[in-house]
Design an enzyme around this catalytic site. Sequence first.
Site, PDB file in Angstrom:
ATOM      1  N   CYS A   1       5.235  -6.123   1.715  1.00  0.00           N
ATOM      2  CA  CYS A   1       5.584  -4.704   1.648  1.00  0.00           C
ATOM      3  C   CYS A   1       4.898  -3.934   2.776  1.00  0.00           C
ATOM      4  O   CYS A   1       5.204  -4.153   3.943  1.00  0.00           O
ATOM      5  CB  CYS A   1       5.251  -4.165   0.263  1.00  0.00           C
ATOM      6  SG  CYS A   1       6.097  -2.636  -0.089  1.00  0.00           S
ATOM      7  N   TYR A   2       3.908  -3.084   2.480  1.00  0.00           N
ATOM      8  CA  TYR A   2       3.214  -2.384   3.566  1.00  0.00           C
ATOM      9  C   TYR A   2       2.619  -3.394   4.549  1.00  0.00           C
ATOM     10  O   TYR A   2       2.636  -3.185   5.768  1.00  0.00           O
ATOM     11  CB  TYR A   2       2.092  -1.496   3.001  1.00  0.00           C
ATOM     12  CG  TYR A   2       1.413  -0.668   4.076  1.00  0.00           C
ATOM     13  CD1 TYR A   2       1.877   0.594   4.391  1.00  0.00           C
ATOM     14  CD2 TYR A   2       0.325  -1.177   4.790  1.00  0.00           C
ATOM     15  CE1 TYR A   2       1.282   1.339   5.401  1.00  0.00           C
ATOM     16  CE2 TYR A   2      -0.276  -0.447   5.792  1.00  0.00           C
ATOM     17  CZ  TYR A   2       0.199   0.815   6.095  1.00  0.00           C
ATOM     18  OH  TYR A   2      -0.392   1.546   7.094  1.00  0.00           O
TER      19      TYR A   2
ATOM     20  N   GLU B   1       4.186 -11.108  -6.210  1.00  0.00           N
ATOM     21  CA  GLU B   1       3.107 -11.300  -7.186  1.00  0.00           C
ATOM     22  C   GLU B   1       3.426 -10.744  -8.569  1.00  0.00           C
ATOM     23  O   GLU B   1       2.728 -11.051  -9.528  1.00  0.00           O
ATOM     24  CB  GLU B   1       1.796 -10.664  -6.668  1.00  0.00           C
ATOM     25  CG  GLU B   1       1.834  -9.163  -6.424  1.00  0.00           C
ATOM     26  CD  GLU B   1       2.419  -8.792  -5.065  1.00  0.00           C
ATOM     27  OE1 GLU B   1       3.059  -9.665  -4.446  1.00  0.00           O
ATOM     28  OE2 GLU B   1       2.259  -7.650  -4.638  1.00  0.00           O
TER      29      GLU B   1
ATOM     30  N   ASP C   1     -18.398 -12.583 -22.212  1.00  0.00           N
ATOM     31  CA  ASP C   1     -18.979 -12.476 -20.870  1.00  0.00           C
ATOM     32  C   ASP C   1     -20.482 -12.738 -20.864  1.00  0.00           C
ATOM     33  O   ASP C   1     -20.983 -13.545 -20.083  1.00  0.00           O
ATOM     34  CB  ASP C   1     -18.710 -11.084 -20.270  1.00  0.00           C
ATOM     35  CG  ASP C   1     -17.228 -10.791 -20.198  1.00  0.00           C
ATOM     36  OD1 ASP C   1     -16.435 -11.744 -20.330  1.00  0.00           O
ATOM     37  OD2 ASP C   1     -16.854  -9.615 -20.029  1.00  0.00           O
TER      38      ASP C   1
ATOM     39  N   GLY D   1       0.842  -1.198   0.000  1.00  0.00           N
ATOM     40  CA  GLY D   1       0.000   0.000   0.000  1.00  0.00           C
ATOM     41  C   GLY D   1       0.873   1.243   0.000  1.00  0.00           C
ATOM     42  O   GLY D   1       2.075   1.166   0.302  1.00  0.00           O
TER      43      GLY D   1
ATOM     44  N   HIS E   1       7.615  -7.666  -3.609  1.00  0.00           N
ATOM     45  CA  HIS E   1       6.321  -8.080  -4.185  1.00  0.00           C
ATOM     46  C   HIS E   1       6.467  -9.396  -4.948  1.00  0.00           C
ATOM     47  O   HIS E   1       6.845  -9.390  -6.118  1.00  0.00           O
ATOM     48  CB  HIS E   1       5.803  -6.992  -5.129  1.00  0.00           C
ATOM     49  CG  HIS E   1       5.331  -5.770  -4.417  1.00  0.00           C
ATOM     50  ND1 HIS E   1       4.040  -5.628  -3.969  1.00  0.00           N
ATOM     51  CD2 HIS E   1       5.984  -4.651  -4.043  1.00  0.00           C
ATOM     52  CE1 HIS E   1       3.907  -4.464  -3.357  1.00  0.00           C
ATOM     53  NE2 HIS E   1       5.077  -3.848  -3.381  1.00  0.00           N
TER      54      HIS E   1
ATOM     55  N   LYS F   1     -11.253 -12.720 -16.174  1.00  0.00           N
ATOM     56  CA  LYS F   1     -11.583 -12.986 -17.585  1.00  0.00           C
ATOM     57  C   LYS F   1     -11.175 -14.392 -18.032  1.00  0.00           C
ATOM     58  O   LYS F   1     -11.947 -15.087 -18.691  1.00  0.00           O
ATOM     59  CB  LYS F   1     -10.875 -11.937 -18.450  1.00  0.00           C
ATOM     60  CG  LYS F   1     -11.275 -11.962 -19.907  1.00  0.00           C
ATOM     61  CD  LYS F   1     -12.568 -11.232 -20.127  1.00  0.00           C
ATOM     62  CE  LYS F   1     -12.943 -11.168 -21.575  1.00  0.00           C
ATOM     63  NZ  LYS F   1     -14.174 -10.400 -21.766  1.00  0.00           N
TER      64      LYS F   1
END
Length: 519
Positions: free
Chosen positions: A86-87, A178, A233, A59, A176, A375
């Site tokens: 991180c944060y 990710e 969708d 964050g 991070h 998606k």
Amino acid sequence: MENITHERLLIIDFGSQVTQLIARRLRELNVYCEIHPYQNVTDAFLADFAPRAVILSGGPDSVTREGSPRAPQSLFDMGIPVLGICYGQQTMMTQLGGKVISGEGTAEFGRAYVTPESKLSLLDGWFAADKEQVWMSHGDHVSEIAPGFAVYGTSPNAPYAITADVARNFYAVQFHPEVHHTPNGAKLYENFVRLAGFTGDWTMGAYREQAIAAIKEQVGNAHVICALSGGVDSSVAAALLHEAIGDQLTCVFVDHGLLRLNEAEEVVGMFRDHMNLKVIHADETELFLGELEGQSDPETKRKIIGKLFIDVFQKYADQIEDAAFLAQGTLYPDVIESVSFSGGPSVTIKSHHNVGGLPEKMGLKLVEPLRELFKDEVRALGVELGLPKSFIGRHPFPGPGLAIRCPGEITREKLEILRKADAVYIDQIRKHGLYDEIWQAFCAILPVRTVGVMGDGRTYDFACALRAVTSVDGMTADYYPFSHEFLGETATRIINEVPGINRVTYDITSKPPGTIEWE
Ligand code: XMP
């Protein structure tokens, strides 16, 4: 959807730009997770959500600032694994008795290398070489770890890059894992969910069963209407609803006469004949093309189409007795975006661009069976539901259709030429095995006629532009580098096979500065 019975992981969002990527990595591991902003995660919420593990995101704030965000203190007494990023790492340390400082030498942005201190199960598969590349983006850093924690990895500006309290299953990393720039990051998430005891029960097969049960419960005996656009969708939403409630679903396919060659027949045929869905083919070509006659301003064209679409949909929907629900193909990124950006406890849901505002006006409730999916998960569900793979993998097609690929005034003649040229172009792309490498490809007919020579005669016909782009989300794009051979062959085919075109160009503009569509 409520009553999710899968093993659940909670991601507490502190506002990082990449929180969604954490969810992506976990879903790839067949772990069901939800992102909730820290303001919403109260003690009561935690108890109710009953996560098997929690991840605290990064964050932008500084934990050294008074009043900065925190995780609920009760989280650390739940006896479940927690991973702080991180944060998230910094608030974890602060809340558990460690210290974080900001100031000179604490920041680290971009690529960094972490070296190991001692072995840790969270890092299984890491440090095959003596260091791992990670992505850092922090201003502050931990200066004193909390009691019970030990250090397992360091980087030049983060002496506590990887820390853990193994007894309590608490893990905290400064970087991070990710993002793609932490190449081995997915492995870290894999280890974390394994340590937390997840069995990987989030599969499309399991989701399908559960979603069907949830739809039945929400809808009961009521009737549902769904605007079918032919896009992925709305098609997957319709197929799922149909499996859940059968004839209680009626789809309206608004045909504005701006579709591609044979598209209306193919979409309606697939749903009506092969899947036995009730589909109203609202062929309103005359209405749309009539209103668009003489209009050449792009925004005016879009507004006319948008307004007529709503009018037409409403007209047909009004004829369906007892309709109580409107189905929408809202996806998870839309939901998360609205949570994070509004930041408040109430979730604002983005309305589908085509039917925005209609549910309130018509007194309809919403059913959104894809709200939890990304998606690519929607595509996987579509395949699971038996929609053809070729249909699921189709390039995006804009709501206003060919209108925005026909710059200037729209005429029936131009539309017909455009449809044929587009079909030849896409056929070429498929024949050369390039369709899945390209994010979106189409042909635009230009509002100019140019002189040519064919046989011994002079021609004076339209020019067309071919467009093909690579992209991840349509927000930015680059042109696709076709070979000259491919371009030459395609131009020849179009000019030979499509009367009305005597010149073909290839659009090599990226986005920005261009947009993908021509209008
Ligand atoms: P642009 O042209 O803005 O397009 O670079 C980005 C992506 O969005 C699609 N697009 C639309 N899709 N309704 C839609 O459903 C619209 O009005 C619309 N305008 C553009 C476009 O095809 C591309 O994939």
